[in-house]
Design an enzyme around this catalytic site. Structure first.
Site, PDB file in Angstrom:
ATOM      1  N   GLU A 176     -11.737   7.687 -23.346  1.00 48.97           N
ATOM      2  CA  GLU A 176     -11.813   6.917 -23.844  1.00 48.97           C
ATOM      3  C   GLU A 176     -12.067   5.484 -23.264  1.00 48.97           C
ATOM      4  O   GLU A 176     -12.421   4.284 -23.856  1.00 48.97           O
ATOM      5  CB  GLU A 176     -10.486   6.612 -24.145  1.00 48.97           C
ATOM      6  CG  GLU A 176      -9.765   8.048 -24.988  1.00 48.97           C
ATOM      7  CD  GLU A 176     -11.242   8.002 -26.674  1.00 48.97           C
ATOM      8  OE1 GLU A 176     -11.324   7.046 -26.964  1.00 48.97           O
ATOM      9  OE2 GLU A 176     -10.942   9.538 -27.278  1.00 48.97           O
ATOM     10  N   ARG A 194       2.183  -8.209   3.417  1.00 48.87           N
ATOM     11  CA  ARG A 194       4.039  -8.759   4.010  1.00 48.87           C
ATOM     12  C   ARG A 194       4.902  -7.427   3.833  1.00 48.87           C
ATOM     13  O   ARG A 194       5.863  -7.557   4.686  1.00 48.87           O
ATOM     14  CB  ARG A 194       4.798 -10.297   3.321  1.00 48.87           C
ATOM     15  CG  ARG A 194       3.404 -11.153   3.735  1.00 48.87           C
ATOM     16  CD  ARG A 194       4.311 -12.671   3.373  1.00 48.87           C
ATOM     17  NE  ARG A 194       3.942 -13.910   3.486  1.00 48.87           N
ATOM     18  CZ  ARG A 194       3.660 -15.092   2.714  1.00 48.87           C
ATOM     19  NH1 ARG A 194       3.956 -15.111   1.892  1.00 48.87           N
ATOM     20  NH2 ARG A 194       2.752 -15.487   3.798  1.00 48.87           N
ATOM     21  N   ASP A 215      -5.805   0.451  -2.114  1.00 49.76           N
ATOM     22  CA  ASP A 215      -5.898   0.478  -3.529  1.00 49.76           C
ATOM     23  C   ASP A 215      -6.671  -0.785  -3.626  1.00 49.76           C
ATOM     24  O   ASP A 215      -5.811  -2.162  -4.533  1.00 49.76           O
ATOM     25  CB  ASP A 215      -4.487   0.625  -4.369  1.00 49.76           C
ATOM     26  CG  ASP A 215      -3.615  -0.293  -3.529  1.00 49.76           C
ATOM     27  OD1 ASP A 215      -3.602  -0.510  -2.550  1.00 49.76           O
ATOM     28  OD2 ASP A 215      -2.220  -0.289  -4.331  1.00 49.76           O
ATOM     29  N   HIS A 243      -3.367  10.405  -9.344  1.00 47.26           N
ATOM     30  CA  HIS A 243      -4.226   9.839  -8.976  1.00 47.26           C
ATOM     31  C   HIS A 243      -4.853  10.297  -7.712  1.00 47.26           C
ATOM     32  O   HIS A 243      -4.652  11.052  -7.220  1.00 47.26           O
ATOM     33  CB  HIS A 243      -3.605   8.799  -7.602  1.00 47.26           C
ATOM     34  CG  HIS A 243      -1.989   7.863  -9.117  1.00 47.26           C
ATOM     35  ND1 HIS A 243      -2.006   7.542  -8.250  1.00 47.26           N
ATOM     36  CD2 HIS A 243      -2.205   7.685  -9.980  1.00 47.26           C
ATOM     37  CE1 HIS A 243      -0.633   6.343  -9.477  1.00 47.26           C
ATOM     38  NE2 HIS A 243      -1.186   6.798 -10.277  1.00 47.26           N
ATOM     39  N   GLU A 250      -9.103   3.621  -5.038  1.00 44.84           N
ATOM     40  CA  GLU A 250      -7.982   4.533  -5.705  1.00 44.84           C
ATOM     41  C   GLU A 250      -8.600   4.841  -7.316  1.00 44.84           C
ATOM     42  O   GLU A 250      -8.597   3.898  -7.923  1.00 44.84           O
ATOM     43  CB  GLU A 250      -6.856   3.546  -5.910  1.00 44.84           C
ATOM     44  CG  GLU A 250      -5.605   4.775  -6.274  1.00 44.84           C
ATOM     45  CD  GLU A 250      -3.982   3.263  -6.438  1.00 44.84           C
ATOM     46  OE1 GLU A 250      -3.820   3.269  -5.285  1.00 44.84           O
ATOM     47  OE2 GLU A 250      -3.898   3.211  -7.424  1.00 44.84           O
TER      48      GLU A 250
HETATM   49  P1  GTP Z   1       1.514   0.923  -4.579  1.00 48.48           P
HETATM   50  O1  GTP Z   1       1.756   0.371  -3.435  1.00 48.48           O
HETATM   51  O2  GTP Z   1       1.896   0.523  -5.597  1.00 48.48           O
HETATM   52  O3  GTP Z   1       0.859   1.127  -4.339  1.00 48.48           O
HETATM   53  O4  GTP Z   1       2.489   2.526  -4.512  1.00 48.48           O
HETATM   54  P2  GTP Z   1       1.575   3.509  -4.010  1.00 48.48           P
HETATM   55  O5  GTP Z   1       0.984   3.416  -2.494  1.00 48.48           O
HETATM   56  O6  GTP Z   1       2.817   4.540  -2.573  1.00 48.48           O
HETATM   57  O7  GTP Z   1       1.286   4.342  -4.929  1.00 48.48           O
HETATM   58  P3  GTP Z   1       1.445   5.084  -6.267  1.00 48.48           P
HETATM   59  O8  GTP Z   1       0.988   6.720  -6.392  1.00 48.48           O
HETATM   60  O9  GTP Z   1       2.547   5.131  -5.689  1.00 48.48           O
HETATM   61  O10 GTP Z   1       0.508   4.219  -6.875  1.00 48.48           O
HETATM   62  C1  GTP Z   1       0.145   3.221  -7.087  1.00 48.48           C
HETATM   63  C2  GTP Z   1      -0.445   2.715  -8.431  1.00 48.48           C
HETATM   64  O11 GTP Z   1      -0.052   2.960 -10.005  1.00 48.48           O
HETATM   65  C3  GTP Z   1       0.332   1.605  -8.426  1.00 48.48           C
HETATM   66  O12 GTP Z   1      -0.187   0.495  -8.243  1.00 48.48           O
HETATM   67  C4  GTP Z   1       0.454   1.469 -10.164  1.00 48.48           C
HETATM   68  O13 GTP Z   1      -0.730   0.410 -10.782  1.00 48.48           O
HETATM   69  C5  GTP Z   1       0.653   2.294 -10.759  1.00 48.48           C
HETATM   70  N1  GTP Z   1       1.631   3.393 -11.023  1.00 48.48           N
HETATM   71  C6  GTP Z   1       2.776   3.910  -9.838  1.00 48.48           C
HETATM   72  N2  GTP Z   1       4.093   4.058 -10.369  1.00 48.48           N
HETATM   73  C7  GTP Z   1       4.430   3.159 -11.287  1.00 48.48           C
HETATM   74  C8  GTP Z   1       5.267   3.206 -12.527  1.00 48.48           C
HETATM   75  O14 GTP Z   1       5.988   3.337 -12.686  1.00 48.48           O
HETATM   76  N3  GTP Z   1       4.636   2.125 -13.127  1.00 48.48           N
HETATM   77  C9  GTP Z   1       3.383   2.215 -13.724  1.00 48.48           C
HETATM   78  N4  GTP Z   1       3.287   0.839 -14.177  1.00 48.48           N
HETATM   79  N5  GTP Z   1       2.793   2.010 -12.678  1.00 48.48           N
HETATM   80  C10 GTP Z   1       2.427   2.881 -11.712  1.00 48.48           C
HETATM   81 MG    MG Z   2      -1.430   1.764  -4.206  1.00 52.53          MG
END
Ligand code: GTP
Ligand code: MG
Length: 238
Positions: A73, A90, A107, A155, A174
Site C-alpha cells: 500500500e 550518545r 538503522d 522488523h 532496517e
Molecule cells: P531503537 O533504538 O529505537 O532503534 O530501538 P531498537 O534498536 O531496540 O529496535 P526496535 O526494533 O525496538 O525499534 C526500531 C524502530 O521500530 C524504532 O526506531 C521505531 O521506528 C519502531 N518502533 C519500535 N518500537 C516502537 C513503538 O513502541 N512505537 C512506535 N511508534 N514505533 C516503534
Molecule cells: Mg533501531
C-alpha cells in the site's frame, strides 16, 4: 499510480539535518572534521536504501502483472540525520567515530513497507529475505510477539551489496513490514509519546494498548472480507 506515495529524495542526496551552531564548540569542531566522511557514509546508505526500494518495487510490479494485485500500500524510506545519529550514539555511549557507528547502528537507513493484509506482510518479508543478494542480519517479529506497549510490526535488518567505483560494500538497512492498521497505531503512538515527551499517562498508555487488539481485529475482519469477495485465499504470491 501505486508509486505516487513514494517519498522522493532530492538530486543532491539527503540532507544531514545538522545545525553545527546548536552544538558545543568542541563537538562541532570534531563533527565538521568528519563531515566529508559522513557524506560518503550518507551516500553509501542512500544507495543501499535505493537498492532495497527497487527490489521491493520489482516484487510489487511483478505481482501487479501476474495477479493484478498490489501487495504494497505504501513504501517509504528515510535516512537518519546526523543530529539523531549523534543523539543515538550518545545514548548508547558510542564514540564519535563513523566506523563504530557503521558497526553498531543498523538503522541509519530505514524502509517501511505497509501492506493491506497480515499475510502480505509475511509473504513480502519472505520473498524479500529469500533472495541470495539479501543477507539477513536480524529479524524481530513484533507481530507474533508485540512489545509491552502494544507495538506490532515485523522488523528485519538486512545487508545489501552496493557497488562503488572502489569495489563492493555491504550496507545495513532496517526494514519495517506492517499492515495499515499497525501503521495507524504506530503513528498515533508516536504522536502521543511526542506530546507527553515520553511520559505517557497510564490511562492513555492503557487505552493505546487496548487499541492494538482493535487493530488486530480489524486486520482479521478485512482479510476475511477480502477472501469472501475473492472466493478463496486471495491471490497468492508464489
Ligand atoms: P531503537 O533504538 O529505537 O532503534 O530501538 P531498537 O534498536 O531496540 O529496535 P526496535 O526494533 O525496538 O525499534 C526500531 C524502530 O521500530 C524504532 O526506531 C521505531 O521506528 C519502531 N518502533 C519500535 N518500537 C516502537 C513503538 O513502541 N512505537 C512506535 N511508534 N514505533 C516503534
Ligand atoms: Mg533501531
Amino acid at each position: 499510480p501505486h508509486t505516487s506515495d513514494l517519498e522522493r529524495r532530492g538530486p543532491g542526496g539527503p540532507e544531514t539535518g545538522l545545525d553545527l551552531a546548536t552544538l558545543p564548540p568542541d563537538l562541532a569542531e570534531r563533527l565538521s572534521a568528519i563531515g566529508g566522511e559522513f557524506q560518503q557514509l550518507t551516500l553509501e546508505y542512500d544507495f543501499a536504501m535505493r537498492e532495497v526500494e527497487t527490489k521491493l518495487r520489482i516484487l510489487q510490479d511483478e505481482f501487479l502483472h501476474l495477479h493484478d494485485y498490489n501487495p504494497i500500500e505504501h513504501l517509504a524510506t528515510r535516512m537518519k540525520s546526523l543530529d539523531s545519529l549523534v543523539a543515538k550514539a550518545r545514548r548508547r555511549g558510542l564514540p564519535l567515530d563513523l566506523n563504530v557507528w557503521r558497526q553498531e547502528i543498523t538503522d541509519i537507513a530505514g524502509t517501511r513497507v505497509t501492506c493491506s493484509f497480515r499475510r502480505d506482510v509475511y509473504r513480502l518479508f519472505e520473498l524479500f529475505t529469500d533472495r541470495p543478494d539479501v543477507e539477513v542480519v536480524q529479524v524481530k517479529d513484533y507481530i507474533a510477539h508485540p512489545k509491552t506497549n502494544g507495538y506490532t510490526s515485523l522488523h528485519a535488518t538486512v545487508r545489501v551489496p552496493v557497488y562503488l567505483s572502489t569495489g563492493m560494500v555491504r550496507i545495513p538497512v532496517e526494514i519495517q513490514f506492517r499492515t495499515i492498521a499497525m501503521d495507524f497505531w504506530a503513528a498515533l503512538d508516536h504522536k502521543i509519546k511526542y506530546k507527553y515527551d515520553g511520559e505517557v499517562p497510564a490511562d492513555v498508555a492503557g487505552e493505546l494498548k487496548e487499541a492494538t487488539q482493535s487493530a488486530l481485529d480489524l486486520d482479521r475482519r478485512m482479510e476475511r472480507l477480502h477472501d469472501r469477495v475473492h472466493g478463496d485465499g486471495g491471490p497468492t504470491l508464489l
